[in-house]
Design an enzyme around this catalytic site. Structure first.
Site, short mmCIF file in Angstrom:
data_model
loop_
_atom_site.label_atom_id
_atom_site.label_comp_id
_atom_site.label_asym_id
_atom_site.label_seq_id
_atom_site.Cartn_x
_atom_site.Cartn_y
_atom_site.Cartn_z
N GLY A 140 33.10 46.52 56.02
CA GLY A 140 34.34 45.48 56.40
C GLY A 140 35.03 44.98 55.06
O GLY A 140 35.56 43.68 55.02
N GLN A 141 34.75 45.63 54.02
CA GLN A 141 35.44 45.28 52.64
C GLN A 141 36.74 45.64 52.57
O GLN A 141 37.21 46.79 52.69
CB GLN A 141 34.54 45.75 51.45
CG GLN A 141 35.01 45.08 50.09
CD GLN A 141 34.23 45.87 49.14
OE1 GLN A 141 33.55 46.70 48.91
NE2 GLN A 141 34.35 45.22 47.82
N HIS B 119 33.00 40.23 45.78
CA HIS B 119 32.99 38.90 45.90
C HIS B 119 32.08 38.32 47.06
O HIS B 119 31.78 39.14 48.19
CB HIS B 119 34.48 38.25 46.74
CG HIS B 119 34.86 39.28 47.82
ND1 HIS B 119 35.54 40.60 47.53
CD2 HIS B 119 34.81 39.10 49.14
CE1 HIS B 119 35.80 41.15 48.82
NE2 HIS B 119 35.41 40.21 49.87
P1 AMP Z 1 36.44 41.13 52.52
O1 AMP Z 1 37.07 41.67 53.68
O2 AMP Z 1 35.13 40.96 52.25
O3 AMP Z 1 37.17 42.12 51.46
O4 AMP Z 1 37.19 39.77 52.29
C1 AMP Z 1 38.32 39.64 51.63
C2 AMP Z 1 38.72 38.24 51.53
O5 AMP Z 1 39.92 38.04 50.43
C3 AMP Z 1 39.54 37.89 53.10
O6 AMP Z 1 38.75 36.82 53.50
C4 AMP Z 1 40.81 37.37 52.53
O7 AMP Z 1 41.42 36.42 53.48
C5 AMP Z 1 40.61 36.76 51.15
N1 AMP Z 1 41.63 37.03 50.32
C6 AMP Z 1 42.74 38.27 50.13
N2 AMP Z 1 43.63 37.70 49.17
C7 AMP Z 1 43.42 36.42 48.80
C8 AMP Z 1 44.16 35.62 48.07
N3 AMP Z 1 45.29 35.88 47.66
N4 AMP Z 1 43.57 34.51 47.87
C9 AMP Z 1 42.45 33.90 48.56
N5 AMP Z 1 41.73 34.65 49.44
C10 AMP Z 1 42.47 36.00 49.66
#
Ligand code: AMP
Ligand code: ZN
Length: 119
Positions: free
Chosen positions: A99-100, A106
């Site tokens: 789910g990344q 992060h």
């Molecule tokens: P993942 O699915 O674990 O890769 O999560 C990526 C996360 O990054 C998601 O929850 C997004 O909402 C968050 N995200 C993406 N772009 C930004 C941004 N510019 N500022 C803050 N969060 C972000």
């Protein structure tokens, strides 16, 4: 420190795109998730570009440990209720099937009173 010019989180760490900062030190940056799944939802990232947990090596042990030790401190500061009745969830999505979506390592920290938007 390694950085990827095409990486959205590298740009965010460099201040090239805006973010709501939660914490910063020499190695780590934490900021509010733009689409929160819970009343408290922030991300902790290493400033160095590591694509995912799948690329973690022994050289990253201290860094990863620092992230996990920081998580409960920031969770409380951001309004999560104390353990054991409060608490928070820590999630590290890894790879497509994990789910990344953003390929810069992060750690999600989610908490606050339920119900949450997801989970
Ligand atoms: P993942 O699915 O674990 O890769 O999560 C990526 C996360 O990054 C998601 O929850 C997004 O909402 C968050 N995200 C993406 N772009 C930004 C941004 N510019 N500022 C803050 N969060 C972000
Ligand atoms: Zn990056």
């Amino acid at each position: 420190m390694s950085s990827d010019p095409n990486c959205i989180f590298c740009k965010l760490i460099a201040g090239q795109i805006p973010s709501r900062k939660v914490y910063e030190d020499d190695e780590l940056y934490a900021f509010h998730d733009i689409h929160p799944h819970a009343p408290v939802h922030f991300l902790i990232v290493p400033k160095a570009h590591i694509p995912s947990l799948a690329q973690a090596t022994e050289a990253h042990q201290a860094l990863l440990g620092r992230i996990l030790v920081l998580a409960p401190k920031l969770a409380l500061e951001q309004g999560c209720n104390p353990y054991p009745h409060g608490g928070f969830r820590v999630v590290v999505n890894t790879g497509d099937e994990g789910g990344q979506e953003v390929h810069h390592l992060h750690v999600h920290v989610m908490g606050g009173p339920r119900p949450w938007a997801k989970g």
